[in-house]
Design a protein around this motif. Sequence first.
Motif, PDB file in Angstrom:
ATOM      1  N   TRP A   1     -41.556 100.243 -11.812  1.00  0.00           N
ATOM      2  CA  TRP A   1     -42.839  99.735 -12.282  1.00  0.00           C
ATOM      3  C   TRP A   1     -42.647  98.357 -12.913  1.00  0.00           C
ATOM      4  N   GLY A   2     -43.647  97.509 -12.771  1.00  0.00           N
ATOM      5  CA  GLY A   2     -43.597  96.197 -13.401  1.00  0.00           C
ATOM      6  C   GLY A   2     -42.711  95.231 -12.649  1.00  0.00           C
ATOM      7  N   GLU A   3     -42.198  94.245 -13.373  1.00  0.00           N
ATOM      8  CA  GLU A   3     -41.398  93.177 -12.787  1.00  0.00           C
ATOM      9  C   GLU A   3     -40.116  92.981 -13.592  1.00  0.00           C
ATOM     10  N   PRO A   4     -39.060  92.463 -12.974  1.00  0.00           N
ATOM     11  CA  PRO A   4     -37.820  92.217 -13.719  1.00  0.00           C
ATOM     12  C   PRO A   4     -38.034  91.162 -14.794  1.00  0.00           C
ATOM     13  N   ASP A   5     -37.292  91.268 -15.878  1.00  0.00           N
ATOM     14  CA  ASP A   5     -37.438  90.314 -16.980  1.00  0.00           C
ATOM     15  C   ASP A   5     -36.069  89.922 -17.537  1.00  0.00           C
ATOM     16  N   ASN A   6     -35.128  89.639 -16.649  1.00  0.00           N
ATOM     17  CA  ASN A   6     -33.817  89.190 -17.096  1.00  0.00           C
ATOM     18  C   ASN A   6     -33.899  87.746 -17.576  1.00  0.00           C
ATOM     19  N   ASP A   7     -33.011  87.385 -18.496  1.00  0.00           N
ATOM     20  CA  ASP A   7     -33.119  86.095 -19.176  1.00  0.00           C
ATOM     21  C   ASP A   7     -32.699  84.914 -18.311  1.00  0.00           C
ATOM     22  N   PHE A   8     -31.532  85.056 -17.653  1.00  0.00           N
ATOM     23  CA  PHE A   8     -30.929  83.890 -17.013  1.00  0.00           C
ATOM     24  C   PHE A   8     -30.574  84.150 -15.550  1.00  0.00           C
ATOM     25  N   LEU A   9     -30.604  83.092 -14.788  1.00  0.00           N
ATOM     26  CA  LEU A   9     -29.923  83.059 -13.501  1.00  0.00           C
ATOM     27  C   LEU A   9     -28.469  82.669 -13.753  1.00  0.00           C
ATOM     28  N   VAL A  10     -27.570  83.178 -12.932  1.00  0.00           N
ATOM     29  CA  VAL A  10     -26.170  82.770 -12.987  1.00  0.00           C
ATOM     30  C   VAL A  10     -25.755  82.363 -11.574  1.00  0.00           C
ATOM     31  N   TYR A  11     -25.264  81.153 -11.467  1.00  0.00           N
ATOM     32  CA  TYR A  11     -24.827  80.654 -10.162  1.00  0.00           C
ATOM     33  C   TYR A  11     -23.584  81.418  -9.708  1.00  0.00           C
ATOM     34  N   LEU A  12     -23.606  81.899  -8.469  1.00  0.00           N
ATOM     35  CA  LEU A  12     -22.450  82.600  -7.907  1.00  0.00           C
ATOM     36  C   LEU A  12     -21.540  81.582  -7.224  1.00  0.00           C
TER      37      LEU A  12
ATOM     38  N   GLY B   1     -43.862  75.454 -16.157  1.00  0.00           N
ATOM     39  CA  GLY B   1     -44.196  76.000 -17.466  1.00  0.00           C
ATOM     40  C   GLY B   1     -42.996  76.286 -18.336  1.00  0.00           C
ATOM     41  N   GLN B   2     -42.009  75.386 -18.357  1.00  0.00           N
ATOM     42  CA  GLN B   2     -40.789  75.514 -19.161  1.00  0.00           C
ATOM     43  C   GLN B   2     -39.962  76.745 -18.774  1.00  0.00           C
ATOM     44  N   GLN B   3     -40.048  77.125 -17.519  1.00  0.00           N
ATOM     45  CA  GLN B   3     -39.221  78.209 -16.997  1.00  0.00           C
ATOM     46  C   GLN B   3     -38.785  77.878 -15.578  1.00  0.00           C
ATOM     47  N   LEU B   4     -37.747  78.548 -15.143  1.00  0.00           N
ATOM     48  CA  LEU B   4     -37.334  78.469 -13.745  1.00  0.00           C
ATOM     49  C   LEU B   4     -38.027  79.592 -12.978  1.00  0.00           C
ATOM     50  N   ILE B   5     -38.518  79.273 -11.797  1.00  0.00           N
ATOM     51  CA  ILE B   5     -39.238  80.265 -11.000  1.00  0.00           C
ATOM     52  C   ILE B   5     -38.664  80.271  -9.592  1.00  0.00           C
ATOM     53  N   THR B   6     -38.308  81.458  -9.117  1.00  0.00           N
ATOM     54  CA  THR B   6     -37.802  81.581  -7.755  1.00  0.00           C
ATOM     55  C   THR B   6     -38.951  81.502  -6.762  1.00  0.00           C
ATOM     56  N   GLU B   7     -38.608  81.393  -5.508  1.00  0.00           N
ATOM     57  CA  GLU B   7     -39.639  81.306  -4.471  1.00  0.00           C
ATOM     58  C   GLU B   7     -40.547  82.531  -4.491  1.00  0.00           C
ATOM     59  N   ALA B   8     -40.003  83.692  -4.875  1.00  0.00           N
ATOM     60  CA  ALA B   8     -40.803  84.921  -4.919  1.00  0.00           C
ATOM     61  C   ALA B   8     -41.620  85.044  -6.205  1.00  0.00           C
ATOM     62  N   GLY B   9     -41.432  84.104  -7.156  1.00  0.00           N
ATOM     63  CA  GLY B   9     -42.226  84.120  -8.372  1.00  0.00           C
ATOM     64  C   GLY B   9     -41.571  84.773  -9.573  1.00  0.00           C
ATOM     65  N   THR B  10     -40.269  85.080  -9.507  1.00  0.00           N
ATOM     66  CA  THR B  10     -39.573  85.679 -10.644  1.00  0.00           C
ATOM     67  C   THR B  10     -39.194  84.593 -11.651  1.00  0.00           C
TER      68      THR B  10
ATOM     69  N   SER C   1     -29.618  91.805  -8.284  1.00  0.00           N
ATOM     70  CA  SER C   1     -29.908  90.384  -8.444  1.00  0.00           C
ATOM     71  C   SER C   1     -30.718  89.857  -7.269  1.00  0.00           C
ATOM     72  N   ALA C   2     -30.276  90.178  -6.062  1.00  0.00           N
ATOM     73  CA  ALA C   2     -31.005  89.723  -4.876  1.00  0.00           C
ATOM     74  C   ALA C   2     -32.415  90.294  -4.849  1.00  0.00           C
ATOM     75  N   ALA C   3     -32.549  91.577  -5.226  1.00  0.00           N
ATOM     76  CA  ALA C   3     -33.867  92.202  -5.245  1.00  0.00           C
ATOM     77  C   ALA C   3     -34.778  91.520  -6.256  1.00  0.00           C
ATOM     78  N   HIS C   4     -34.271  91.266  -7.447  1.00  0.00           N
ATOM     79  CA  HIS C   4     -35.083  90.637  -8.485  1.00  0.00           C
ATOM     80  C   HIS C   4     -35.526  89.233  -8.085  1.00  0.00           C
ATOM     81  N   ILE C   5     -34.588  88.433  -7.611  1.00  0.00           N
ATOM     82  CA  ILE C   5     -34.889  87.041  -7.264  1.00  0.00           C
ATOM     83  C   ILE C   5     -35.909  86.959  -6.132  1.00  0.00           C
ATOM     84  N   CYS C   6     -35.802  87.892  -5.184  1.00  0.00           N
ATOM     85  CA  CYS C   6     -36.646  87.836  -3.980  1.00  0.00           C
ATOM     86  C   CYS C   6     -37.889  88.718  -4.071  1.00  0.00           C
ATOM     87  N   GLY C   7     -38.143  89.311  -5.223  1.00  0.00           N
ATOM     88  CA  GLY C   7     -39.355  90.096  -5.395  1.00  0.00           C
ATOM     89  C   GLY C   7     -39.362  91.400  -4.630  1.00  0.00           C
TER      90      GLY C   7
END
Length: 854
Positions: free
Chosen positions: A470-481, A539-548, A375-381
């Motif tokens: 390869w590529g980028e993560p494509d998980n659907d949702f963030l979940v608050y911890l 663009g109707q999505q949530l985007i993290t600081e790293a662009g995920t 999760s941390a890896a995906h969110i932070c690119g």
Amino acid sequence: MKKSSFIILSTLFSASVMAQSWPTQTAESKAGTRWWWLGSAVDKENLKWNLHEYAKHGIGAVEITPLYGVQGNEKNNIPYLSDKWMEMLRYTEEQAERNGIELDMSTGTGWPFGGPWVSLKESACRAVFVEKAISGNTLIDITPAEKDAKNAFLHKVMLYAADGTATDVTQQAKSNQLVLQEAQRGAYKVIAIFIKYGVMKVKRAAPGGEGLVIDHFDRRAVANYLKHIEQAFERTKTPYPHTFFNDSYEVADATWTPSLLEEFEKRRGYKLEEHLPELIAYEPKVLSDYRETLGDLLLENFTNQWTAWAHSHGAITRNQAHGSPANLIDCYAAVDIPEIEGFGLSNFGIKGLREDPGKTRKNDSDFSMLKYAPSAAHICGKKFTSSETFTWLTEHFRTSLSQLKPDIDLMFCAGVNHMFFHGTCYSPKEDEWPGWKFYASIDMSPTNTIWRDAPFFMDYVTRCQSFLQWGEPDNDFLVYLPVRDMWKKNINKLLMQFSIHAMGQLAPEFIQSILAIEKAGYDCDYISDKLLAKVSVKGQQLITEAGTHYKAIIIPSGTTITPELKRVLERLSPYVIYGEDTQKMAHFAQPEEMKTSCGLKLIRRRNANGYHYFIANLTANDVEEDVKLAVPFKDAKWFNPLNGEITDADIDDDGIEVNLRSGESMILQVFNTPLKESENACCSNEDKQDEIEIDNSWTLSFIEETPHIDKTYQLDKLQTWESLDEKTRTVMGTGVYTTSFELKKKQLDANWYIDLGDVRESARVYINGQFIGCAWAVPFILDTKGTLKAGRNELRVEVTNLPANRISELDRQGVKWRKMEEINVVDINYQKTLYDQWKPVKSGLASKVRLIYK
């Protein structure tokens, strides 16, 4: 829909369809391993030999972790960070580079960080509370109990009055005696804090690394520790490694640091010392604030400082945050490669997967736990998520390659893409078997019989990881911890450690939330307050600081919505889902039918040409079903990581056909544009004979075996060899089964596979002298690859067993092979044991062999 045949795609037709090939393999896409140096008693000849063996078998990285030594070998021990030790490190770096292996090292010996250069006042410490009631006396003895008195220094003394006021009376205490003033006699309680230093020594320390564990919460202590290591590199002009590693935080007794009271007031806005009665009574609010402050200090003074130090020397960091008292997402996010850990063997119920009752440990790393680091890896690119893999899967000498696959598949589905074995022990080439051993499994080394066929497992890992990196993560949702809710619970002690073994008790509600999201057909990543504050809507999505990108954020049921969290969520509205609301989830994202209908585990990633999935059938059921995907596509290919084959997917209006037997895994790549048709037509298997049983007599001989067996056995029917006679009962190595069978010309029209049934434990198969593959995981099925012919066919199956029967015989003979110092070799429950009572483990082919077609 016609069933696909798994045929290798031999030609890629143009540059426009190069995406149909396997991604480029790198050192990072290969498996890595923790590399234990016992006593650091290494020499150049054996370093060269070991590294060559690792590279030849497919290992792409080694992580040096020095430990205790070998009995009777003390004269060859090399003190940690000495000039000789650094010389061996330089030589290892040279040999690793020649072999294409990445070199990592722990920032210390054993674990946690510490050593002889750590002073008492910079060592891990804990608070000792002395609580005394006041009954009119003016002189109060605040001496700690005898068990706590050693290395304990008075830190703070507080006086508490009945009206709730607290007074600092530290200056009135001398020689552990508190002298009260006349006006203070009305107080009802005094609480003194002593800081007890030196509460932990380095576990499993190597020569030259013995000593106290550092105070991870203290910036100066960490800086001085790292400075000492830095001086060794600079003094000897040794290049820094590629990566510095930190193991899981296991300093259970460290509950304090000298700056805690000051830092607490700065961060929480009130004085902790004025609320010591609440703290030692485990009042949730104060206890949570105390735990959060320790977490902040660990992140800032240890994790961030260690990573900055590594970067200043051209290295990166790989870190296990679990086990620490901090918010795991923040600590994982602060390093270059977050690392999770698997501990034990999962019980998936996969058909044909060998079990070993009483000789295995339950995997404490469930799917929800495995997702913290990814999760941390995906969110932070971050490109890589690593894993300490196969820790204590089974008892020593009893772990098969087939048992590895399901648990690594589970990790891959959670987001791991850079696995490290736990692990491999350096052992001199000429040392008598079984050589040098670390006390925990799995022992991926040249001295283990599974080493013979390990390259096929390594190839599997490399193919999987090449896609997963390869590529980028494509998980659907963030979940608050909801970590603050977790900190407020489990209030039977001061320190809360988010360890793998305890998460079921520490966060049961959160685990249920994650499993509910998974069951509904979605995937998610966990996010902390710190990282959530940097999420924006675009663009109707949530985007993290790293662009995920994510479609929405889920707030788990039962989460306390603080005013600060409420403000953040209002900013992200309307992309907020409260609770595990499947209708609202479906409003934002389409569920994956492979999860909801088939019960498959998977992870989806996005690439420039479309999407790709890693899919594993970790159930007891074979799956053959048409499913709709959650993403749009125009074409699709199946990639088989077991053998590298690429085949066309069957697609029609019903969706895409998924055909996975119990235990199988595949990679599915879907494309945004149609592909040029393959010239390889699929074979039709309609109206063909279901199977052909190969039930002739067999011969059995042995190669690469210990002890040597010069006899050839004639078998009327297939059977394992441990029950043939006294010699075969204890042999370890490779048994060669041979037979022949007849086929008619018309039978060759089918696309035949060979099903070996129950293999103990891996098998290389040759038909008519041609190698068709190694069956090392369930189902033990291989493509015959056009090797069959009309008339007589020769079948050769080379089966390699486990070393369990051999080591059991050594114990019966009283051979002293347990020669390692300190903990030596123990069982899965960390108890000393002998293996002389083990019943013989099955070895060879344990069931019928058949020709089948898919």
